[in-house]
Design an enzyme around this catalytic site. Structure first.
Site, PDB file in Angstrom:
ATOM      1  N   HIS A  71       0.803  -1.260   0.014  1.00  0.00           N
ATOM      2  CA  HIS A  71       0.092  -0.012   0.027  1.00  0.00           C
ATOM      3  C   HIS A  71       1.059   1.382  -0.092  1.00  0.00           C
ATOM      4  CE1 HIS A  71      -3.853   2.219   1.065  1.00  0.00           C
ATOM      5  NE2 HIS A  71      -4.169   1.224   0.176  1.00  0.00           N
ATOM      6  N   HIS A 126      -6.899  -2.658 -10.576  1.00  0.00           N
ATOM      7  CA  HIS A 126      -7.202  -2.394  -9.403  1.00  0.00           C
ATOM      8  C   HIS A 126      -8.561  -1.884  -9.282  1.00  0.00           C
ATOM      9  CE1 HIS A 126      -7.315   0.882  -6.209  1.00  0.00           C
ATOM     10  NE2 HIS A 126      -6.610  -0.193  -5.336  1.00  0.00           N
TER      11      HIS A 126
END
Length: 385
Positions: A188, A288
């Site tokens: 992340h 994503h």
């Protein structure tokens, strides 16, 4: 072509953190898109409105020319807000064209290269301690692959105690499920370059499916050191917004899987170009998608028409979706059913998702002001979320 003349744009800001655009043509054909940046929905809505004069009166059939005008016509190019606004509009135009021609969008992208798409879903929160329970839930729902954050907030150089704790959750999953499920790990962008190799050392024994965003995209120059260090596939790209952003990492060969977001990286038009570029470098794509049903449908049409698409993220049940979830605004939720780890080829015209506008209007009354949290390390210094 009069019936394809664009006459109206409408925006719906709905919980949990989404923004939908409805594009209507003179002939009554409607296309839906999802132009949003998580935490900046109002900014993207304002951008869509700024782009509206370039759309009204145009034929919805001219998808490529409209994309070029929206991207290049304002002199200043790119950026998360503009690209996300373009993305949602582009999705809606493909939806209209598919409905007008009575074919699914992937047929307009060259046709299907597969009959089903491998899917994965999120488990755990930012500091997951319920991973086993949630993994069992996802497997019961039909998934055979999951993803979770590898860490919570991390300082630039972490303590040995924090480093050792990183592998706890994937270790639990491997002990519970063996090699029967695939497990993606998302750094992340929370991890800075000094810590990446040490964390990889801790995680490697548990065979992650990939390591996502090992460093922030602005630090992609560090990938050459990371890539040569590990055999774990390296994935990145959710914060990269166009083919020009992906050009260097593809050319340098420092990534195995790219992850453009269909609601941020220029929509179906641009991500199809990015996927084809990646194929030329023998690099896979796994879009994503932590957002809503239109964004997911758009990603799936890209997947179905791209030979190097390997797996698709779904936000169903993700921890952001408090009170409202992926299927709540959809009249035909069965199109997103996952069976034995796969989602079947979509067959309805356009994007194939029937949006429940009455539910959208109800959600719009509630709206949202979602913001990501601001994290700080123990010493008070800002920590990446």
């Amino acid at each position: 072509m009069d019936q394809l003349e664009i006459v109206k744009l409408e925006l719906f800001k709905v919980p949990p953190r989404w923004l939908f655009v409805k594009v209507t043509t003179k002939g009554g054909i409607v296309g839906w898109g999802e132009p949003v940046v998580e935490g900046k929905a109002d900014s993207v809505a304002a951008c869509v409105r700024e782009l509206e004069p370039y759309l009204i009166g145009r034929t919805a059939n001219h998808i490529e020319d409209i994309w070029q005008v929206l991207y290049r016509g304002g002199f200043y190019r790119g950026g998360t807000i503009l690209m996300s606004a373009i993305s949602g509009i582009d999705q809606a135009l493909w939806d209209i064209k598919g409905k007008y021609l009575n074919v699914p969008v992937y047929e307009l992208l060259g046709g299907a290269v597969r009959q089903k798409m491998k899917m994965y879903c999120w488990i755990g929160g930012d500091n997951p301690d319920v991973v086993l329970e949630q993994a069992h839930e996802k497997i019961a729902q039909g998934y055979r692959a999951v993803k979770m954050n590898a860490t919570g907030q991390m300082p630039w150089v972490s303590t040995i105690k924090d480093i050792k704790s990183v592998a706890r959750n994937i270790k639990l999953l491997r002990e519970e499920f063996g090699n029967e499920i695939d497990i993606g790990l998302d750094f992340h962008g929370r991890v800075h370059k000094p810590m990446v190799k040490k964390l990889i050392d801790e995680l490697a024994p548990y065979d992650p499916m990939f390591i996502e965003e090992p460093v922030l995209s602005e630090n992609n120059d560090a990938l050459k050191h990371i890539y040569s260090y590990t055999s774990i596939p390296i994935a990145t790209g959710e914060r990269m917004l166009s083919r020009w952003d992906f050009k260097d990492v593809l050319h340098q060969g420092v990534v195995d899987i790219i992850q453009p977001d269909l609601s941020h990286a220029g929509g179906i038009s641009e991500v199809k170009r990015i996927a084809t570029m990646a194929e030329a470098y023998d690099i896979a794509i796994a879009p994503h998608c932590p957002l809503g049903p239109i964004s997911l449908a758009s990603a799936l049409h890209l997947d179905f028409s791209s030979p190097n698409a390997i797996i698709q993220e779904s936000s169903l049940g993700i921890h952001y979706n408090q009170g409202f979830d992926l299927l709540d605004y959809v009249k035909n939720p069965e199109v997103f059913d996952v069976k034995n780890g796969y989602l079947d080829l979509l067959t309805k015209p356009g994007l194939g998702v029937e949006i429940d506008e009455e539910k959208l209007k109800e959600g719009q009354k509630i709206g949202h002001d979602w913001k990501n949290p601001i994290w700080r390390n123990e010493d008070g210094n800002f920590a990446e979320w």
